[in-house]
Design an enzyme around this catalytic site. Structure first.
Site, PDB file in Angstrom:
ATOM      1  CE  LYS A  22     -40.226  22.257  -0.186  1.00 36.76           C
ATOM      2  NZ  LYS A  22     -40.315  20.973   0.793  1.00 36.76           N
ATOM      3  NE  ARG A 102     -40.094  13.407   7.352  1.00 38.13           N
ATOM      4  CZ  ARG A 102     -40.257  12.006   8.142  1.00 38.13           C
ATOM      5  NH1 ARG A 102     -39.282  11.808   8.907  1.00 38.13           N
ATOM      6  NH2 ARG A 102     -41.300  11.596   8.057  1.00 38.13           N
ATOM      7  NE  ARG A 131     -41.278  15.965   9.004  1.00 40.88           N
ATOM      8  CZ  ARG A 131     -41.111  16.665   7.849  1.00 40.88           C
ATOM      9  NH1 ARG A 131     -39.917  17.275   7.817  1.00 40.88           N
ATOM     10  NH2 ARG A 131     -41.843  16.939   6.802  1.00 40.88           N
ATOM     11  N   PRO A 132     -42.099  10.449  12.482  1.00 45.41           N
ATOM     12  CG  PRO A 132     -43.532   9.677  13.971  1.00 45.41           C
ATOM     13  CD  PRO A 132     -42.985  10.920  13.715  1.00 45.41           C
ATOM     14  CB  VAL A 133     -42.172   6.476   8.322  1.00 45.78           C
ATOM     15  CG1 VAL A 133     -41.218   7.683   7.923  1.00 45.78           C
ATOM     16  CG2 VAL A 133     -41.386   5.495   8.736  1.00 45.78           C
ATOM     17  CG  LEU A 135     -49.574   7.676  11.355  1.00 47.22           C
ATOM     18  CD1 LEU A 135     -50.049   8.981  11.365  1.00 47.22           C
ATOM     19  CD2 LEU A 135     -50.417   6.519  11.914  1.00 47.22           C
ATOM     20  CB  ILE A 338     -48.239  20.398  12.422  1.00 49.43           C
ATOM     21  CG1 ILE A 338     -49.483  21.018  11.933  1.00 49.43           C
ATOM     22  CG2 ILE A 338     -48.092  19.256  11.309  1.00 49.43           C
ATOM     23  CD1 ILE A 338     -50.796  20.373  11.889  1.00 49.43           C
TER      24      ILE A 338
HETATM   25  N1  EPU Z   1     -46.647  11.917  11.420  1.00 48.08           N
HETATM   26  C1  EPU Z   1     -46.813  10.584  12.270  1.00 48.08           C
HETATM   27  N2  EPU Z   1     -46.487   9.421  11.620  1.00 48.08           N
HETATM   28  C2  EPU Z   1     -46.384   9.131  10.254  1.00 48.08           C
HETATM   29  C3  EPU Z   1     -46.302  10.438   9.594  1.00 48.08           C
HETATM   30  C4  EPU Z   1     -46.632  11.700   9.892  1.00 48.08           C
HETATM   31  O1  EPU Z   1     -46.795  10.465  13.489  1.00 48.08           O
HETATM   32  O2  EPU Z   1     -46.157   8.006   9.904  1.00 48.08           O
HETATM   33  C5  EPU Z   1     -47.068  13.230  11.990  1.00 48.08           C
HETATM   34  C6  EPU Z   1     -45.840  13.908  11.814  1.00 48.08           C
HETATM   35  O3  EPU Z   1     -44.962  13.786  12.809  1.00 48.08           O
HETATM   36  C7  EPU Z   1     -46.584  15.154  12.190  1.00 48.08           C
HETATM   37  C8  EPU Z   1     -47.879  15.211  11.652  1.00 48.08           C
HETATM   38  O4  EPU Z   1     -48.036  13.663  11.392  1.00 48.08           O
HETATM   39  O5  EPU Z   1     -46.722  15.450  13.451  1.00 48.08           O
HETATM   40  C9  EPU Z   1     -48.040  15.567  10.110  1.00 48.08           C
HETATM   41  O6  EPU Z   1     -47.108  15.220   9.466  1.00 48.08           O
HETATM   42  P1  EPU Z   1     -47.470  14.975   7.704  1.00 48.08           P
HETATM   43  O7  EPU Z   1     -47.189  13.447   7.464  1.00 48.08           O
HETATM   44  O8  EPU Z   1     -48.675  15.635   7.229  1.00 48.08           O
HETATM   45  O9  EPU Z   1     -46.223  15.664   6.950  1.00 48.08           O
HETATM   46  P2  EPU Z   1     -45.225  15.390   5.935  1.00 48.08           P
HETATM   47  O10 EPU Z   1     -46.033  14.467   4.875  1.00 48.08           O
HETATM   48  O11 EPU Z   1     -44.084  14.665   6.358  1.00 48.08           O
HETATM   49  C10 EPU Z   1     -45.619  17.585   4.352  1.00 48.08           C
HETATM   50  C11 EPU Z   1     -44.775  18.599   3.883  1.00 48.08           C
HETATM   51  C12 EPU Z   1     -44.261  19.445   4.993  1.00 48.08           C
HETATM   52  C13 EPU Z   1     -45.564  20.001   5.942  1.00 48.08           C
HETATM   53  C14 EPU Z   1     -46.427  18.822   6.365  1.00 48.08           C
HETATM   54  C15 EPU Z   1     -47.380  19.514   7.063  1.00 48.08           C
HETATM   55  C16 EPU Z   1     -43.939  17.623   1.862  1.00 48.08           C
HETATM   56  C17 EPU Z   1     -42.716  17.247   0.980  1.00 48.08           C
HETATM   57  N3  EPU Z   1     -43.815  18.006   3.041  1.00 48.08           N
HETATM   58  O12 EPU Z   1     -44.927  16.813   5.334  1.00 48.08           O
HETATM   59  O13 EPU Z   1     -43.536  20.379   4.529  1.00 48.08           O
HETATM   60  O14 EPU Z   1     -45.087  20.635   6.797  1.00 48.08           O
HETATM   61  O15 EPU Z   1     -46.796  17.954   5.213  1.00 48.08           O
HETATM   62  O16 EPU Z   1     -48.234  20.193   6.180  1.00 48.08           O
HETATM   63  O17 EPU Z   1     -45.054  17.771   1.296  1.00 48.08           O
HETATM   64  C18 EPU Z   1     -41.940  21.904   4.111  1.00 48.08           C
HETATM   65  O18 EPU Z   1     -42.114  22.183   3.061  1.00 48.08           O
HETATM   66  O19 EPU Z   1     -41.021  23.108   4.548  1.00 48.08           O
HETATM   67  C19 EPU Z   1     -42.410  20.916   4.959  1.00 48.08           C
HETATM   68  C20 EPU Z   1     -41.908  20.729   6.048  1.00 48.08           C
END
Ligand code: EPU
Length: 429
Positions: A22, A102, A131-133, A135, A338
């Site tokens: 996925k 998201r 889960r902010p954006v 970054l 995380i």
């Molecule tokens: N974070 C920030 N700022 C940002 C982006 C992220 O502070 O701009 C923080 C997040 O809040 C978190 C950490 O950085 O604490 C890591 O987040 P990451 O960006 O890696 O997560 P994501 O890209 O939103 C993807 C997966 C998640 C998985 C995480 C970690 C997809 C669609 N989603 O999310 O999958 O848990 O990476 O490996 O690829 C799931 O499938 O159930 C799921 C939640």
């Protein structure tokens, strides 16, 4: 609303085919926005999140055709999607769509890179944390975009196109790295990403982008270098196996006992999790076609685990591991680093008889001899499936409510488990 009824106590025996990932499929589908040619994706899982993203991309003008069956294929094989973004008709991703998933926020990178502008709703919080954006927006700014926020929307503009830049992530982010890969592929000049995410899904997306004509090197390491190109073309790409689905069924076998071949998957995608399972007493063997998991009559040994970005133990398997350790012969400790709020399954596992104590980001799990079925519900995908795993090993009947969470990320969950001897059925309505 559908429910799932499980009568526990049956060891799993047989073969479970693993679907396409996925978390690779979603960014790969989004990458189709980068080219006016057709991107063909094979091994795409049939999931609610994939259908929702088809709808979201359709709104931007992407035509999506689902390939017909080929000789020898069964309905259990992944589907083939043909995605053609000949003309982007709308650069806005509205709140009612982005708030439902998201990852759809990630359209911001390709829309901006190709069209010079994007207006995307901020995704808001979700059950596993804030889960902010920030970054992801930092990435776009480093590539020369102007970013503004207005009424819950991010407005990104780069009228003269994006330019290569240096991106140093203060923490590892999967979504941030995907955004950087896609946007920098069409930027003018070279981009260097430091502290990049190393997840297999990043490598898969980079491979696909390279087939489309991008010039990306270093994916899978912490430093990725991207030489921008003026345009990308179509390609054909097969989605890699879902390592979280693999790990989830591996935990289910470790918990119920039995012997199952997880087919069409690879051990190297989840080595850290398989090492933990081995410590817990499962037998893990890689075969030509997949990974075989079995557990002998001995009990489950306790483990101490901290979630971490790849190649560490994945946060997406934390809830499932907690289900497994709830029946260990001793005390386990699981620390979630995380997502700050990813413990919604704890109270539900306790309803099944687990003994779990939460202290900040660490859960202490005192193994119990048996779990007992109960009605449960969960608030996110991985939490829901941890309840299914626990229920498979619990005495008596468990009813899992709100199964739409499961449909977001697990293809044909009941069919796959029934084929291995589990007593599990979906009750509609
Ligand atoms: N974070 C920030 N700022 C940002 C982006 C992220 O502070 O701009 C923080 C997040 O809040 C978190 C950490 O950085 O604490 C890591 O987040 P990451 O960006 O890696 O997560 P994501 O890209 O939103 C993807 C997966 C998640 C998985 C995480 C970690 C997809 C669609 N989603 O999310 O999958 O848990 O990476 O490996 O690829 C799931 O499938 O159930 C799921 C939640």
């Amino acid at each position: 609303m559908d429910r799932i009824r499980i009568i526990g106590g049956h060891p799993l025996q047989g073969t479970i085919p693993i679907s396409g990932a996925k978390n690779a499929t979603l960014p790969l589908m989004i990458a189709s926005l980068l080219t006016q040619d057709t991107l063909v994706l094979e091994n795409v899982p049939r999931l609610a999140d994939v259908r929702l993203l088809q709808h979201i991309l359709g709104n931007h003008g992407v035509d999506i055709m689902i390939g017909g069956k080929r000789p020898g294929e069964s309905t259990h094989d992944g589907q083939t999607l043909h995605l053609s973004a000949g003309r982007i008709v709308d650069t806005t991703a509205p709140y009612d769509l982005v708030s439902r998933m998201r990852a759809s926020f990630w359209v911001i990178g390709p829309l901006l890179a190709r069209m010079g502008e994007a207006k995307v709703s901020m995704p808001g919080g979700c059950a596993i944390g804030t889960r902010p954006v920030d970054l992801l927006l930092m990435v776009l700014e480093r590539l020369g975009a102007e970013i503004a926020t207005d009424s819950g929307y991010v407005l990104a503009r780069a009228p003269k196109g994006l330019r290569g830049g240096s991106i140093v992530f203060p923490k590892v982010t999967v979504g941030g790295t995907h955004t950087a890969l896609m946007a920098a592929s069409l930027a003018n000049g070279t981009t260097v990403i430091d502290n990049a995410a190393r997840e297999p899904e990043i490598v898969d997306v980079a491979d696909c982008l390279n087939k489309m004509g991008a010039r990306i090197s270093g994916a899978g390491t912490s430093r990725i270098v991207i030489d921008g190109v003026p345009r990308l073309s179509g390609a054909r790409h097969r989605v890699l196996p879902d390592r979280i689905e693999t790990g989830t069924y591996a935990m289910a076998v470790a918990m119920t006992g039995g012997n199952v071949l997880l087919e069409n998957t690879r051990a190297d995608l989840l080595q850290a999790a398989l090492d933990v399972l081995t410590t817990a007493g499962a037998v893990v063997a890689e075969t030509n076609t997949g990974v075989r998991i079995s557990r002998n009559g001995h009990g489950i040994a306790p483990v101490t685990v901290t979630t971490a970005p790849f190649p560490g133990f994945p946060t997406d398997l934390q809830a499932q591991l907690m289900a497994l350790t709830s029946r260990a012969q001793g005390t386990s400790r699981i620390t979630e680093t995380i997502f700050e709020n990813r413990f919604m399954h704890v109270q539900e596992l306790v309803r099944l008889g687990a003994r779990i104590h939460l202290d900040g980001e660490t859960a202490t799990i005192e193994g119990v001899e048996k779990l007992k079925g109960a009605p449960v519900m969960a608030t996110d995908l991985r939490a829901s499936v941890s309840l299914v795993i626990a229920a498979l090993a619990a005495e008596g009947e468990t009813m899992v409510h709100r199964v739409y969470h499961l449909d977001r990320g697990f293809e044909r969950l009941e069919d796959k488990l029934v084929a291995c001897g589990a007593e599990i059925e979906r009750i509609s309505g």
